[in-house]
Design a protein around this motif. Structure first.
Motif, PDB file in Angstrom:
ATOM      1  N   LEU A   3       0.817  -1.219   0.000  1.00  0.00           N
ATOM      2  CA  LEU A   3       0.000   0.000   0.000  1.00  0.00           C
ATOM      3  C   LEU A   3       0.848   1.265   0.000  1.00  0.00           C
ATOM      4  O   LEU A   3       0.364   2.348  -0.315  1.00  0.00           O
ATOM      5  CB  LEU A   3      -0.953  -0.002   1.196  1.00  0.00           C
ATOM      6  N   GLY A   4       2.124   1.130   0.351  1.00  0.00           N
ATOM      7  CA  GLY A   4       3.009   2.291   0.283  1.00  0.00           C
ATOM      8  C   GLY A   4       3.784   2.330  -1.019  1.00  0.00           C
ATOM      9  O   GLY A   4       4.515   3.286  -1.283  1.00  0.00           O
ATOM     10  N   ALA A  54       6.202   7.103   2.627  1.00  0.00           N
ATOM     11  CA  ALA A  54       5.709   5.861   3.227  1.00  0.00           C
ATOM     12  C   ALA A  54       6.838   4.867   3.444  1.00  0.00           C
ATOM     13  O   ALA A  54       6.630   3.807   4.033  1.00  0.00           O
ATOM     14  CB  ALA A  54       4.623   5.251   2.350  1.00  0.00           C
ATOM     15  N   THR A  92       1.424   5.812   8.501  1.00  0.00           N
ATOM     16  CA  THR A  92       0.773   4.546   8.150  1.00  0.00           C
ATOM     17  C   THR A  92       1.568   3.754   7.123  1.00  0.00           C
ATOM     18  O   THR A  92       1.215   2.623   6.805  1.00  0.00           O
ATOM     19  CB  THR A  92      -0.638   4.784   7.573  1.00  0.00           C
ATOM     20  N   GLY A  93       2.630   4.341   6.577  1.00  0.00           N
ATOM     21  CA  GLY A  93       3.414   3.630   5.578  1.00  0.00           C
ATOM     22  C   GLY A  93       2.637   3.346   4.314  1.00  0.00           C
ATOM     23  O   GLY A  93       2.898   2.369   3.620  1.00  0.00           O
ATOM     24  N   SER A  94       1.648   4.189   4.014  1.00  0.00           N
ATOM     25  CA  SER A  94       0.892   3.973   2.776  1.00  0.00           C
ATOM     26  C   SER A  94       0.749   5.294   2.022  1.00  0.00           C
ATOM     27  O   SER A  94       1.010   6.361   2.567  1.00  0.00           O
ATOM     28  CB  SER A  94      -0.486   3.396   3.098  1.00  0.00           C
ATOM     29  N   ILE A  95       0.369   5.205   0.762  1.00  0.00           N
ATOM     30  CA  ILE A  95       0.168   6.403  -0.051  1.00  0.00           C
ATOM     31  C   ILE A  95      -1.188   6.970   0.334  1.00  0.00           C
ATOM     32  O   ILE A  95      -2.219   6.597  -0.219  1.00  0.00           O
ATOM     33  CB  ILE A  95       0.259   6.061  -1.550  1.00  0.00           C
TER      34      ILE A  95
END
Ligand code: SF4
Ligand code: SF4
Ligand code: SF4
Lengths: 273, 302
Positions: free
Chosen positions: A61-62, B78, B153-156
């Motif tokens: 998701l990153g 992220a 959150t380590g997300s895009i």
């Protein structure tokens, strides 16, 4: 007129402060909402499988920018981008549903080659090393082979046949004199392509590809299997262990191994008797 | 307010230059927006795969990679280091917008722009109150929050809500319920906040604004001396605050609109009857005398 020693903060300064506080507050609320969405998105539904080479979900998701280039280059239209509110995966991320279109395990892995970001790990060069999930025979009460019939379809369609899935012979208790050819998945070789789930002849597949987190148990770090350790060492793990007599059916009256009778299948190497 | 500001929008410009000339950039912009959409739809609709992907990342003629730098820097935040293709694509995009104006993306490419423009058109038509007008700094707070969430959150993070990529991706790959976010933006701009989304919230626009802060292509109020105070440019500009320093500047000051907030949409050029505005470059040193007569008390302070 002389100015008083301590003035109350200028209305100007007070406004700046309250404005900043308000902005920070609004920001925090907005950020929390967004963070909630971001963490919720990690709960990928079990039926949604990621393309080959996909990084672990939290990293994915990153990394995935949701461009869909993997979707476009998949020659079998296996992949699609998740649509908001209709597919469970995070909006716009690529996934496939094994029962609909499984992965055909292309030799050149076009989806990975197309990925511009590395969300699909470019070090995956042999599709047999892919780990999209693991097939599990979830319903032995309906699987035709488990019932003692010969369906074998999941076994036959497996691209890694005889390694990822084998038919293990078992005694058929029901009939008393037939065999059951139990479809048995070997997780180390299963890629999770979903061909078995797709082809299961039942209206609802008895074999399903699950994400590894659901499909697999995990042994505790300190567990050792005694027989494997012994094999490695060539001697009992604990020194001076005594191999007790094996009690076996045979012609002797004492039920011990006897000439012409059964031999124990296994003897502790180097153990005193 | 002068008598002229009570005339319908662009009335004089249409009278003087003709309807077409008074809508030149608007039409060009709509064509450009359609062009970028159709380009991506050629593949899925007609099987002509010149361009694959969507606005977040694409591959043109199987050679040219393009990546949205805003999405990519969130990915970096992220904690993911993307492979070279995406980085190259993002550098190309950043270089182009850095040169021609970051927010050219907003006015000439972004698929949400026609939506917010439509909301604004209806808003004006219905004569609605302008509603909540967030502070000038709001968009930077939103922008910062997006990065904070990406890091934490380590997300895009913005991709979970971004109506821009959702709409574009939706049209090219399948929309699902993404139309609800588009509708939300429309309603927000229509009744909650006039020009609120693009002008105060959208972090994509904020990013491109920052990216284009030093852009070479600029609009200039070169013939500001001719301004007859009809205020049409202020009425059509999505970021009216960028006009004031250029148009109302004194003799010595630059007539260039230098704010990164300017979207280079060129609508001010369209609607100005005396043709005050033009596209030029930021190094344009031509002198631009200020307006000779102060039209309102207190406007001209020297
Ligand atoms: S390996 Fe082939 S079939 Fe499987 S997802 Fe990738 S491109 Fe599609
Ligand atoms: S190609 Fe890579 S970045 Fe693009 S959607 Fe597929 S996995 Fe995500
Ligand atoms: S295809 Fe289905 S029913 Fe047939 S053996 Fe495999 S799991 Fe059982």
């Amino acid at each position: 007129m002389s100015a008083p020693q301590s003035k109350p903060p200028a209305p100007n300064r007070r406004r700046v402060l309250t404005d900043a506080a308000r902005a920070a507050g609004a920001c925090a609320v907005f950020g929390l909402g967004l963070a909630k969405l971001a963490t919720d998105a990690r709960a990928l539904p079990a039926e949604a499988l990621r393309p080959p080479g996909a990084l672990p979900e939290a990293d994915f998701l990153g990394a995935c920018i949701r461009c869909g280039l993997c979707v476009r280059d998949c020659p079998y239209d296996t992949l699609s981008l998740a649509e908001l509110g209709t597919d469970g995966a995070a909006t716009g991320t690529p996934f496939f549903t094994a029962r609909e279109v499984p992965c055909e395990m292309c030799d050149d892995i076009p989806c990975v080659a197309a990925c511009p970001t590395g969300a699909l790990d470019p070090t995956l060069t042999n599709i047999d090393d892919a780990k999209m999930g693991i097939a599990v025979l979830v319903d032995e009460e309906h699987c035709l082979n488990a019932l003692g019939l010969r369906c074998d379809v999941c076994y036959r369609v497996c691209p890694v046949i005889d390694k990822a899935i084998t038919l293990e012979l078992q005694h058929n208790e029901r009939s008393g004199h037939h065999a059951i050819f139990m479809p048995t998945v070997h997780a180390d070789a299963c890629t999770g392509c979903g061909k078995c789930e797709k082809s299961c002849v039942l209206p609802q597949a008895a074999i399903k590809v699950l994400p590894t987190r659901l499909a697999r148990g995990e042994a505790a770090e300190h567990y050792r299997l005694g027989w494997e350790e012994m094999q490695k060492k060539g001697a009992p793990v604990v020194e001076g262990v005594i191999d007790l007599p094996d009690r076996l059916p045979g012609p002797g009256t004492d039920n011990l191994a006897a000439p012409g009778g059964f031999e124990p299948a296994f003897k502790v190497p180097g153990a005193g008797q | 307010m002068s008598e002229k500001s009570k005339l319908p929008l662009a009335y004089e410009a249409i009278q003087e230059k003709g309807w077409l000339a008074a809508h030149r950039y608007l039409i060009a912009r709509r064509l450009s927006q359609a062009f970028f959409l159709v380009l991506f739809l050629l593949g899925p609709w007609f099987g002509v795969w010149w361009v694959k992907g969507n606005l977040a990342g694409s591959l043109t003629f199987d050679t040219l990679p393009l990546t949205d730098p805003f999405v990519l820097i969130q990915s970096l935040a992220a904690g993911h280091w993307p492979v070279t293709t995406a980085v190259t694509g993002a550098l190309i995009v950043a270089a182009v917008y850095g040169l021609i104006g970051g927010r050219i993306y907003c006015s000439w490419v972004c698929p949400i722009n026609p939506v917010t423009d439509a909301a604004n058109w209806l808003h004006m038509k219905l004569n609605l109150p302008k509603g909540w007008q967030p502070k000038r700094g709001t968009r930077y707070w939103v922008f910062a929050a997006v990065f904070a969430v990406s890091i934490l959150t380590g997300s895009i993070a913005w991709e979970f809500v971004n109506p821009v990529t959702m709409l574009h991706r939706g049209l090219v790959f399948g929309l699902g319920f993404a139309w609800t976010t588009v509708l939300a933006v429309f309603v927000f701009d229509l009744v909650v906040s006039r020009r609120g989304w693009c002008g105060h919230i959208c972090p994509v626009g904020t990013f491109y604004g920052l990216l284009g802060a030093g852009a070479v292509l600029r609009v200039s109020a070169t013939r500001r001396a001719e301004c007859d105070d009809c205020l049409d440019c202020f009425a059509v500009c999505p970021e009216p605050h960028v006009i004031t320093p250029a148009l109302r500047g004194s003799d010595g000051s630059t007539p260039l609109i230098l704010s990164g907030d300017c979207t280079n949409c060129g609508r001010c050029i369209d609607v100005c009857a005396p043709s005050v505005y033009e596209f030029t470059h930021r190094f344009d040193q031509r002198s631009a005398p200020a307006r000779p007569v102060p039209s309102r008390a207190g406007v001209r302070v020297q």
